[in-house]
Write a protein that holds these residues in place. Sequence first.
Motif, PDB file in Angstrom:
ATOM      1  N   PRO A  13     -25.558 -10.521  28.676  1.00  0.00           N
ATOM      2  CA  PRO A  13     -26.400 -10.500  29.883  1.00  0.00           C
ATOM      3  C   PRO A  13     -26.695 -11.897  30.427  1.00  0.00           C
ATOM      4  O   PRO A  13     -27.037 -12.037  31.599  1.00  0.00           O
ATOM      5  N   PHE A  60     -18.784 -12.930  25.828  1.00  0.00           N
ATOM      6  CA  PHE A  60     -18.985 -11.607  25.259  1.00  0.00           C
ATOM      7  C   PHE A  60     -20.102 -11.640  24.222  1.00  0.00           C
ATOM      8  O   PHE A  60     -20.364 -12.679  23.595  1.00  0.00           O
ATOM      9  N   GLU A  61     -20.750 -10.499  24.050  1.00  0.00           N
ATOM     10  CA  GLU A  61     -21.706 -10.360  22.964  1.00  0.00           C
ATOM     11  C   GLU A  61     -20.964 -10.332  21.633  1.00  0.00           C
ATOM     12  O   GLU A  61     -19.787  -9.992  21.563  1.00  0.00           O
ATOM     13  N   THR A  71     -18.668  -7.192  20.041  1.00  0.00           N
ATOM     14  CA  THR A  71     -18.626  -6.084  20.996  1.00  0.00           C
ATOM     15  C   THR A  71     -17.664  -6.442  22.127  1.00  0.00           C
ATOM     16  O   THR A  71     -17.186  -7.575  22.223  1.00  0.00           O
ATOM     17  N   LYS A  72     -17.414  -5.458  22.978  1.00  0.00           N
ATOM     18  CA  LYS A  72     -16.572  -5.671  24.151  1.00  0.00           C
ATOM     19  C   LYS A  72     -17.400  -5.791  25.423  1.00  0.00           C
ATOM     20  O   LYS A  72     -16.866  -5.756  26.519  1.00  0.00           O
ATOM     21  N   SER A  73     -18.719  -5.936  25.245  1.00  0.00           N
ATOM     22  CA  SER A  73     -19.620  -6.033  26.400  1.00  0.00           C
ATOM     23  C   SER A  73     -19.868  -7.496  26.740  1.00  0.00           C
ATOM     24  O   SER A  73     -20.018  -8.339  25.847  1.00  0.00           O
ATOM     25  N   ILE A  74     -19.936  -7.776  28.038  1.00  0.00           N
ATOM     26  CA  ILE A  74     -20.241  -9.130  28.499  1.00  0.00           C
ATOM     27  C   ILE A  74     -21.734  -9.387  28.300  1.00  0.00           C
ATOM     28  O   ILE A  74     -22.569  -8.537  28.609  1.00  0.00           O
TER      29      ILE A  74
END
Length: 431
Positions: free
Chosen positions: A324, A315-316, A319-322
């Motif tokens: 890149p 994860f970043e 944040t809850k974003s994977i």
Amino acid sequence: MLQQILHDMYIDPELLAELSDVQKHILFYKMREEQLRRWREREAWETLAQGDGLRPPKVKRASDKHIQWLLGADGEVWVWVMGEGPGDKPYEEISEELIAERARLQAQREAEELWKQKEAEITKKFRDALANEKARILAEKWKVEMEDRKAAKVLEERIHEEFKRKEEEERKRGEEQIRLQEEQRAKELYWSLKQAQLRCQASEKEEREWEEQLRRSKAADEERSRRAQRARDEYRRHSLRAIQKGTVAGLSSMFQELGQNHEQESRLYHHLPGPGPPTPLAVPVKTWERPLRPLSREVIVRWFKEEQLPRRAGFERNTKSIAPWFHGIISRENAEDLLENMTEGAFLIRVSEKIWGYTLSYRLQKGFKHFLVDASGDFYSFLGVDPNRHATLTDLIDFHKEEIITVSGGELLQEPCGQRDSPPDYHLLFE
């Protein structure tokens, strides 16, 4: 993983094949240090045991064998140093004579073999010619029915002498040819041995230069480690100052999530279906027994869900974003195919099938590099390359965006390599 290898003093051949040349050199150096440490520990223990009386000292058994030294005129042991005694030749002159003698003997042996072959050819040549000539004479004699057999005998003897004279001349020419070849071969062997001696001296010089280069490389690695430590200390100092001023968004959001949105985080990472008391995120509860090494993709997926998801791997930050740069369980060939059309400095992180951890695939100007990331403990670090330990996988990536991975390669993480297909290759890890 490194501690396990040093404990067993064994590394799996497949895992060894994944390491780069620099990683192999450092790993073998660490294993040699561990061998020396164990030997010194055993020697110290035996010395201590003998001092305390726990183990009797080793006593050499008596032997009837003895040595009697030759004494000189002064009553001391007679010693002779080659090249320093009266009448001795210098070492260089003795070496030159030995080389010349070896070349001469080798050339002489080769010349003898050549002469045997040449002599056999000459004997066969003239024996066959004489037999043919006798047959011709006999045929003519019987054809013309010569009355004067004495004249025929004289003619035969004259022809025999002529062939004998030619044979002697041919032998002399062959001997002279062999002698010239022997001299030429002796010169060639002499220069060959001389060149071998010079190459040996040059290799010793190259060995000394390599040791000096290795010493400089180690000094550069130590200096880089000191600089990295100073940078981390400076980073922590600035972070503490920023916390006091309330400017660190990542830590503030973490405290806020612990106080307000902890239920949503628990549902995301622990798959809790309903409301309930919050559980701590920092120490995951292991509900399974991890094997010594990955056995299958199903085991790797379970390891990731049980141990890595609670640590927010992939994860970043905050944040809850994977991220890149994060990829799933893909092979080395697939990683290189993704990085093929990207510039130098592009990178991706993929889940390893060899160790409990990851592999960082890096794009060079010409080719690729692959670094193993050990995640078997409570930290993340490159296996055998960088001794620095990081709390999260994102910390490792961010750190090497500013600091090089190896001194020899100067690798800096610049451009992440994202997904190309749909669904993404990591979808099994987050189902």
